[in-house]
Scaffold this motif. Structure first.
Motif, short mmCIF file in Angstrom:
data_model
loop_
_atom_site.label_atom_id
_atom_site.label_comp_id
_atom_site.label_asym_id
_atom_site.label_seq_id
_atom_site.Cartn_x
_atom_site.Cartn_y
_atom_site.Cartn_z
N VAL A 1 0.84 -1.19 0.00
CA VAL A 1 0.00 0.00 0.00
C VAL A 1 0.88 1.25 0.00
O VAL A 1 0.61 2.22 -0.72
CB VAL A 1 -0.95 0.00 1.22
CG1 VAL A 1 -1.65 1.34 1.37
CG2 VAL A 1 -1.98 -1.11 1.07
N HIS A 2 1.95 1.23 0.79
CA HIS A 2 2.85 2.39 0.82
C HIS A 2 3.55 2.58 -0.53
O HIS A 2 3.77 3.71 -0.96
CB HIS A 2 3.88 2.21 1.93
CG HIS A 2 3.30 2.17 3.30
ND1 HIS A 2 2.56 3.21 3.81
CD2 HIS A 2 3.32 1.22 4.27
CE1 HIS A 2 2.16 2.91 5.04
NE2 HIS A 2 2.60 1.70 5.33
N VAL A 3 3.89 1.48 -1.19
CA VAL A 3 4.51 1.59 -2.52
C VAL A 3 3.55 2.28 -3.48
O VAL A 3 3.94 3.15 -4.27
CB VAL A 3 4.91 0.21 -3.06
CG1 VAL A 3 5.50 0.33 -4.47
CG2 VAL A 3 5.91 -0.47 -2.13
N GLY A 4 2.27 1.91 -3.40
CA GLY A 4 1.29 2.51 -4.29
C GLY A 4 0.96 3.94 -3.96
O GLY A 4 0.78 4.78 -4.86
N GLY B 1 -1.60 3.77 -7.87
CA GLY B 1 -0.17 4.09 -7.87
C GLY B 1 0.67 2.95 -8.41
O GLY B 1 1.62 3.16 -9.17
N LEU B 2 0.33 1.73 -8.03
CA LEU B 2 1.09 0.57 -8.52
C LEU B 2 0.93 0.40 -10.02
O LEU B 2 1.85 -0.05 -10.71
CB LEU B 2 0.62 -0.69 -7.80
CG LEU B 2 1.03 -0.82 -6.33
CD1 LEU B 2 0.29 -1.97 -5.67
CD2 LEU B 2 2.54 -1.00 -6.20
N LYS C 1 9.34 1.28 -11.70
CA LYS C 1 10.60 0.80 -11.14
C LYS C 1 10.55 -0.72 -11.00
O LYS C 1 9.48 -1.33 -11.10
CB LYS C 1 10.83 1.47 -9.78
CG LYS C 1 10.91 2.98 -9.86
CD LYS C 1 10.91 3.61 -8.47
CE LYS C 1 10.78 5.11 -8.54
NZ LYS C 1 10.70 5.74 -7.20
N PRO C 2 11.72 -1.35 -10.77
CA PRO C 2 11.73 -2.82 -10.74
C PRO C 2 10.75 -3.41 -9.74
O PRO C 2 10.70 -3.01 -8.57
CB PRO C 2 13.18 -3.13 -10.33
CG PRO C 2 13.97 -1.96 -10.81
CD PRO C 2 13.07 -0.78 -10.64
N PHE C 3 9.97 -4.38 -10.21
CA PHE C 3 9.00 -5.08 -9.37
C PHE C 3 9.10 -6.56 -9.72
O PHE C 3 8.91 -6.96 -10.86
CB PHE C 3 7.58 -4.57 -9.62
CG PHE C 3 6.59 -5.04 -8.59
CD1 PHE C 3 6.16 -4.18 -7.59
CD2 PHE C 3 6.10 -6.34 -8.59
CE1 PHE C 3 5.25 -4.60 -6.63
CE2 PHE C 3 5.20 -6.78 -7.64
CZ PHE C 3 4.77 -5.90 -6.65
#
Length: 334
Positions: free
Chosen positions: A152-155, A270-271, A276-278
């Motif tokens: 969630v924070h990444v998004g 956001g995701l 960036k690399p995922f």
């Protein structure tokens, strides 16, 4: 609205298995393991920050302070000890390795009222941890609830993260599940229901969940030594300490009416733009989050063209069975 999210809720009896949070007769909070000294393969100095409502959240911080930042996030019903086999290799590679314990697990404070544990609370507590440490350019490795919370924070704050690895985890939201049918998701839902039932048993311990062949979360023949089992159980000396572990399975969003649906939709927005690399690293014998790797790999731009791994000879707690392979996967991101 069709697809997988709706299908999960439509499984017969799924919602009936969920129970409202039970309030204990006593209040307050229980402490976690005071220091953890003497635990096998866990020599790390405990560190704390205070998050919402005065709760102490524990973490370890190893490796060079100026090294690339790596956050290893655990799930249920474990704690940072799950990463004991991965920390040395990552530190040796020059990474600054941070391993937080979620509130209610490991060494942090543990509210004894199950109602204190909500999905939104866990996101707020971990967000406060990130803020107080001032972390940036983070590579996240999230397994189980560690992914479900930290992704969630990444998004919501993608600029804070340099890369992410999703390992045996998921991130549901009604508007991203339309490509998946009930038939595709039914095996995972069945495995989850098995774990949901086991998670409410008064005999449940962290070591049993990780190391018993009868555990719905083990999925392998992996067993723990007596010392390792005692270390997993050390932060949970009584039922008072186990409220968070009991509550987590009750928080899984099963349909679009669950409270975190709006938050999850915003995180997925956001995701869906995260370039960036995922990377995904899902275990060969993983059942509960099975097929979520397809969601990540098809919906997140940074996942396209990556060498996603099916981790052999491993189950839900793949950090136990294949730590070296996971270290290599993380380091492959640069």
């Amino acid at each position: 609205m069709g697809g997988r999210f709706e299908g999960f809720a439509a499984l017969p009896g799924v919602l009936a298995h969920r129970k409202p949070a039970r309030r204990p007769a006593h209040g307050g909070r229980a402490r976690g393991t005071p220091s953890g000294k003497g635990l096998p393969h866990w020599p790390y100095e405990p560190r704390y920050v205070t998050v919402g409502e005065g709760l102490r959240m524990h973490y370890v911080d190893e490796g060079p302070p100026d090294g690339p930042v790596l956050a290893l996030a655990h799930g249920e019903p474990t704690w940072g000890y799950l990463y004991r086999k991965m920390i040395p290799g990552l530190v040796a590679a020059g990474r600054r390795v941070l391993v937080p314990d979620l509130i209610g697990f490991g060494r942090p404070d543990k509210p004894v009222d199950p109602a204190a544990y909500t999905y939104e609370s866990h996101v707020a507590w971990t967000g406060a941890w990130l803020d107080q440490l001032g972390l940036a350019d983070i590579t996240l490795f999230g397994q189980d609830w560690g992914g479900f919370i930290f992704l969630v924070h990444v998004g919501l704050a993608p600029d804070r993260f340099a890369a992410a690895v999703a390992a045996n985890t998921g991130l549901a939201a009604p508007d991203v599940m339309t490509a998946f049918t009930l038939e595709e998701f039914a095996p995972a839902a069945g495995a989850f229901l098995h774990w949901l039932e086991q998670s409410q048993s008064p005999e449940l311990t962290a070591s049993w969940a990780v190391g018993s062949p009868d555990s719905a979360l083990n999925q392998t023949t992996h067993v723990l030594t007596e010392e390792e089992a005692a270390a997993y159980d050390a932060p949970f000396p009584s039922e008072r300490h186990f409220a968070g572990a009991r509550q987590f399975p009750q928080l899984v969003p099963l349909d679009g009416t669950d409270p975190p649906a709006s938050m999850l939709s915003r995180a997925w927005a956001g995701l869906a733009a995260f370039e960036k690399p995922f990377l995904t690293t899902f275990a060969e014998h993983e059942d509960i989050t099975r097929a979520f790797e397809q969601v990540f790999e098809t919906r997140i731009p940074g996942a396209k063209g990556r060498d996603h791994a099916t981790v052999p000879d491993a189950g839900h707690f793949l950090q136990e069975q294949q730590p070296d392979l996971l270290v290599d996967a993380i380091l492959s991101l640069g």
